[in-house]
Design a protein around this motif. Structure first.
Motif, PDB file in Angstrom:
ATOM      1  N   ARG A   1      -4.618   7.548  78.492  1.00 54.74           N
ATOM      2  CA  ARG A   1      -3.557   8.550  78.372  1.00 54.74           C
ATOM      3  C   ARG A   1      -3.585   9.503  79.572  1.00 54.74           C
ATOM      4  NH1 ARG A   1      -0.097  10.168  76.339  1.00 54.74           N
ATOM      5  NH2 ARG A   1      -0.396  11.563  74.574  1.00 54.74           N
TER       6      ARG A   1
ATOM      7  N   ASP B   1      -2.063   9.998  68.906  1.00 56.37           N
ATOM      8  CA  ASP B   1      -3.407  10.497  69.203  1.00 56.37           C
ATOM      9  C   ASP B   1      -4.068  11.021  67.929  1.00 56.37           C
ATOM     10  OD1 ASP B   1      -2.926   9.999  71.918  1.00 56.37           O
ATOM     11  OD2 ASP B   1      -2.072  11.980  72.217  1.00 56.37           O
TER      12      ASP B   1
ATOM     13  N   ALA C   1      -1.387   2.764  74.561  1.00 51.98           N
ATOM     14  CA  ALA C   1      -1.399   3.894  75.499  1.00 51.98           C
ATOM     15  C   ALA C   1      -0.196   3.841  76.435  1.00 51.98           C
ATOM     16  CB  ALA C   1      -2.698   3.899  76.294  1.00 51.98           C
TER      17      ALA C   1
ATOM     18  N   TRP D   1      -8.820   5.043  74.935  1.00 50.36           N
ATOM     19  CA  TRP D   1      -7.457   5.493  74.631  1.00 50.36           C
ATOM     20  C   TRP D   1      -7.117   6.784  75.379  1.00 50.36           C
ATOM     21  CZ3 TRP D   1      -3.129   4.010  71.821  1.00 50.36           C
ATOM     22  CH2 TRP D   1      -2.226   5.023  71.506  1.00 50.36           C
TER      23      TRP D   1
END
Length: 613
Positions: free
Chosen positions: A120, A81, A406, A116
Motif C-alpha cells: 500500500r 485495511d 493491494a 499488504w
C-alpha cells in the motif's frame, strides 16, 4: 477506450532507489509460486514459504533503509485495511494456543499483513508499480503454462506420480487454479493496451488456454470462464451498452435469461457427471462441514483445526444412520474442506467468515472504482475457485491475493504534503512511522522462523532413512527435532512409527494421540490400535478401531485389523471375528490393489483355519 502503453521507465531522482528496491523485492515475492526446494521435507510447499520469508525480510530492510529518502504522499487508511486487521484479530482470538496446530501459518499470516501495508505504501508512492507487478504475475503464469506443456510432452518431471501435469505445484488442481487466476489479468492486458503489451497479453492468454483444459479441474474452468467473462464485459461492453441492449430488446430479455439458465444448468450437470464420485465427495464434505459449523457457529474451532473437527463431525453424521450408501462409499478424511468459505466459517466462526467475505468484496469495489479491472478479475477468479477447492491453504495464492488486493485498493488520487508545516506533511510522517513499524515486524517474523529452514532440511534427510525402514538409525534424530516439529502430524506419525518398530509402544501412543488432535488421517487411529494391541490393551484397541469404522465405514483396513485383533488368543471372540472377516471379504474397495488382495487372502486363510478347528 484504448490506452497506449508508454513503458515502465523510472527516472533517476531521489526516490529512484526506493522504487527500484520495491520493484526487485516485489518481483521476487510475485515469483513465489515458481519456487521449490527438493532438499526440504514437503519442499514443494515449504520451499515457497521460506522463499517468501526471505524476500519479505529483504523488502522490510530495504523499506527501513530508504524510507527517509523522501516521499510526499500519505497512505489513506481504507475499509479493506481495517477488515484485514479485524480478520487477523479474529484468527488470533479463535486460535488454540495450547495445542498450537499451525505456528508456521501464524507467522506466514503475519508476514502477509506486513506485505499488504508495505505494498500500500509503495503503490501510493509509485503507482507505476501496479502494472509492473501485474506484468510479473503474467510472466509467472506464462512460465507455469510452458512448464506444464513440457510436463505433458515428457520434457520435465511432474511433482506427483499419478499426474503428468502439475507445474510447480503438487497436483493439477492448484496448478490449474493458479492459471485461472492469472488468465483474466492477461486478458485485461490484451484488451486494454496496444502494440507490444497487447501482443504479450494475447500470448499469455493463448499459452494458458492451451494447457488449462489438460488439468481437468472443473473448479478452475468455471473460475476462468466467469472471471474472463466479467473482464471482457467491463472492457468491451459495460453498463451503458448493456442497458441500451436491454431497452431495445426488452421483450426478448426473459426468454434469453431462461435459455441462459437452462444452458448453465446443463453445463453444471455435465461437469458433475465428468467426475461424479469426486463431486459427490465434495458435496459430502460441504454437508459435514456445515454440520460442524452448526456445532460452534460463533467461537470457531481455530486455525488448523479443520481435519480433526471434520472427522468427528463425519463420525457423528454416519452414526445417525441417515447417510446414503454413496456418501459412505466416497467418504474420506480430507485435510481441507474444498470450500474456503466453509473452512473459514468452521475455523474462525461465522464472524470471521463475514469479515473475510467483506474484505474480498471491498477489494472488488475499490478495484472497480480505481479502474483496475485486471486485478479485480484475478481476485474474482480466486474467489470463485475457492468455492470448490483449497487455494488459501497454499502460500502461492495468498501472496497473489495480497498483491492483487493491494493494487485494487490503492488509488491514484493520493494527497501530497505541500510544506513541512502543513497537516498533510505530518500525516505523511505518521504514515512513514507506521510503515517502519510494519517493516520491523516483518524482520521480527523472519527472525522467529529462520531456524526452521535447517529443521525441514534435516527432516528431509531423515525421511530417506525412514522410507528405507532404517528406523533404529534415525530415531534419535526424530526425538531431537520433536520440539520444533510437534505441530506436524506427518512428523509425529513417522516418529511414532520409529518408536513402534523399536518396541517403544507406550511412547508411540503418546505421540499418536497428539497427532490425532491435529489430523484426520485414519492411519493414525489404526496405528494407535496396533500399538495398544502390542501392549495387550485389547479393549482400547477395539474401541479405537470401531470409532475409525464409524468415521469411514467402507474402508477395509480397520475391519482387517479388527479381525486380527479378535483372533488374538488372549482376546479371541469368534462371532466378532467372523463379522469383521466377512466385511473384509465382502466390501468393495474404492480401488482394487495388491494390498487388498493380500489382506483378503490372509483373512480367508484365518477363516478356513477357524472352520477346521
Amino acid at each position: 477506450m484504448k490506452i497506449k502503453y508508454t513503458g515502465m521507465e523510472l527516472k533517476l531522482h531521489r526516490h529512484g532507489i526506493r522504487i527500484a528496491l520495491a520493484s526487485v523485492f516485489g518481483a521476487m515475492l510475485t515469483a513465489t509460486p515458481l519456487v521449490g526446494d527438493s532438499a526440504l521435507a514437503n519442499g514443494i510447499v515449504m520451499g515457497k514459504v521460506f522463499w517468501f520469508h526471505l524476500s519479505m525480510v529483504l523488502m522490510a530492510i530495504g523499506t527501513i533503509v530508504t524510507i527517509g529518502f523522501g516521499g510526499k504522499k500519505s497512505v489513506s487508511f481504507s475499509l479493506p485495511d481495517g477488515l484485514l486487521l479485524l480478520f487477523a484479530g479474529i484468527t488470533l482470538v479463535t486460535y488454540d494456543w495450547q495445542l498450537g496446530p499451525e505456528p508456521e501459518k501464524l507467522l506466514f499470516g503475519g508476514q502477509l499483513i506486513v506485505l499488504w501495508f508495505l505494498l500500500r505504501y509503495f503503490l501510493t508512492e509509485a503507482p507505476c508499480l501496479k502494472f509492473f507487478f501485474l506484468f510479473i504475475l503474467m510472466l509467472t503464469g506464462l512460465a507455469e503454462a510452458i512448464w506444464g506443456m513440457q510436463q505433458l510432452h515428457g520434457h520435465a518431471y511432474s511433482h506427483h506420480s499419478l499426474f503428468r501435469l502439475t507445474g510447480s505445484f503438487f497436483n493439477p488442481g492448484p496448478y490449474s487454479g493458479y492459471l485461472a487466476v492469472v488468465l483474466p489479468v492477461c486478458l485485461w492486458t490484451a484488451l486494454r493496451f496496444q502494440k507490444g503489451m497487447r501482443y504479450f497479453g494475447w500470448v499469455c492468454v493463448g499459452a494458458i488456454l492451451v494447457v488449462l483444459p489438460a488439468g481437468m479441474s472443473r473448479s478452475a474452468w468455471v473460475a476462468a470462464i466467469v472471471a474472463c467473462g466479467w473482464v471482457y464485459w467491463m472492457e468491451r461492453i459495460g453498463w451503458e451498452k448493456t442497458k441500451a441492449v436491454y431497452i431495445r430488446y426488452k421483450n426478448a430479455a426473459i426468454p434469453f435469461f431462461v435459455i441462459v439458465t437452462i444452458l448453465a444448468g446443463c453445463t453444471v450437470m455435465g461437469l458433475y457427471g465428468l467426475k461424479r464420485d469426486s463431486a459427490d465427495g465434495r458435496l459430502l464434505m460441504w454437508k459435514v462441514t456445515g454440520k460442524a459449523i452448526a456445532g460452534q457457529p460463533l467461537a470457531g474451532t481455530g486455525l488448523g483445526s479443520f481435519p480433526a473437527a471434520y472427522i468427528e463431525a463425519q463420525g457423528e453424521y454416519f452414526t445417525t444412520r441417515t447417510a446414503t450408501d454413496q456418501e459412505k462409499q466416497v467418504a474420506g478424511c480430507p485435510e481441507y474442506a474444498f470450500n474456503e468459505y466453509l473452512q473459514i466459517g468452521l475455523e474462525q466462526g461465522i464472524g470471521g467468515l463475514i469479515v473475510f467475505v467483506l474484505w474480498l468484496g471491498s477489494m472488488g469495489y475499490y478495484g472497480i472504482r480505481n479502474r483496475q479491472n485486471g486485478a479485480v478479475g484475478g481476485v474474482f477468479a480466486l474467489a470463485v475457485f475457492a468455492v470448490s477447492s483449497y487455494p488459501l491453504q497454499l502460500p502461492s495464492f495468498w501472496v497473489v491475493l495480497v498483491f492483487l488486493g493491494a493494487i485494487c485498493v490503492t488509488g491514484n488520487d493520493t494527497h501530497t504534503a505541500p510544506s513541512r508545516e502543513g497537516r498533510r506533511y505530518y500525516r505523511a510522517l505518521l504514515a512513514k512511522g507506521e510503515i517502519t513499524i510494519m517493516a520491523l515486524a516483518g524482520i521480527l517474523f523472519f527472525q522467529v522462523q529462520k531456524g526452521q529452514y535447517k529443521v525441514y532440511k534435516r527432516w528431509g534427510r531423515m525421511q530417506m532413512f525412514y522410507n528405507n525402514k532404517a528406523y533404529e538409525s534415525v530415531i534419535e534424530d526424530y526425538k531431537d527435532l520433536h520440539g520444533k516439529l510437534k505441530h506436524k502430524p506427518e512428523f509425529l506419525f513417522e516418529e511414532a512409527q520409529c518408536l513402534n518398530k523399536t518396541g517403544q509402544y507406550t511412547e508411540a501412543i503418546q505421540l499418536l494421540e497428539r497427532a490425532k488432535r491435529l489430523s484426520g488421517d485414519p492411519m493414525i487411529r489404526y496405528m494407535i490400535a496396533k500399538n495398544r494391541q502390542a501392549l495387550g490393551d485389547y479393549r482400547e484397541a477395539e474401541r479405537e478401531l470401531l470409532h475409525a469404522i464409524e468415521i469411514l465405514p467402507e474402508r477395509l483396513y480397520p475391519y482387517y485389523l479388527l479381525a486380527k485383533l479378535y483372533a488374538e488368543p488372549a482376546f479371541y471372540q469368534a462371532d466378532k471375528f467372523r463379522v469383521a472377516a466377512e466385511a473384509v471379504l465382502a466390501k468393495e474397495p474404492k480401488v482394487e490393489s495388491t494390498a487388498i488382495r493380500e489382506m483378503r487372502g490372509e483373512i480367508k486363510k484365518m477363516v478356513e483355519k477357524g472352520d477346521a478347528d
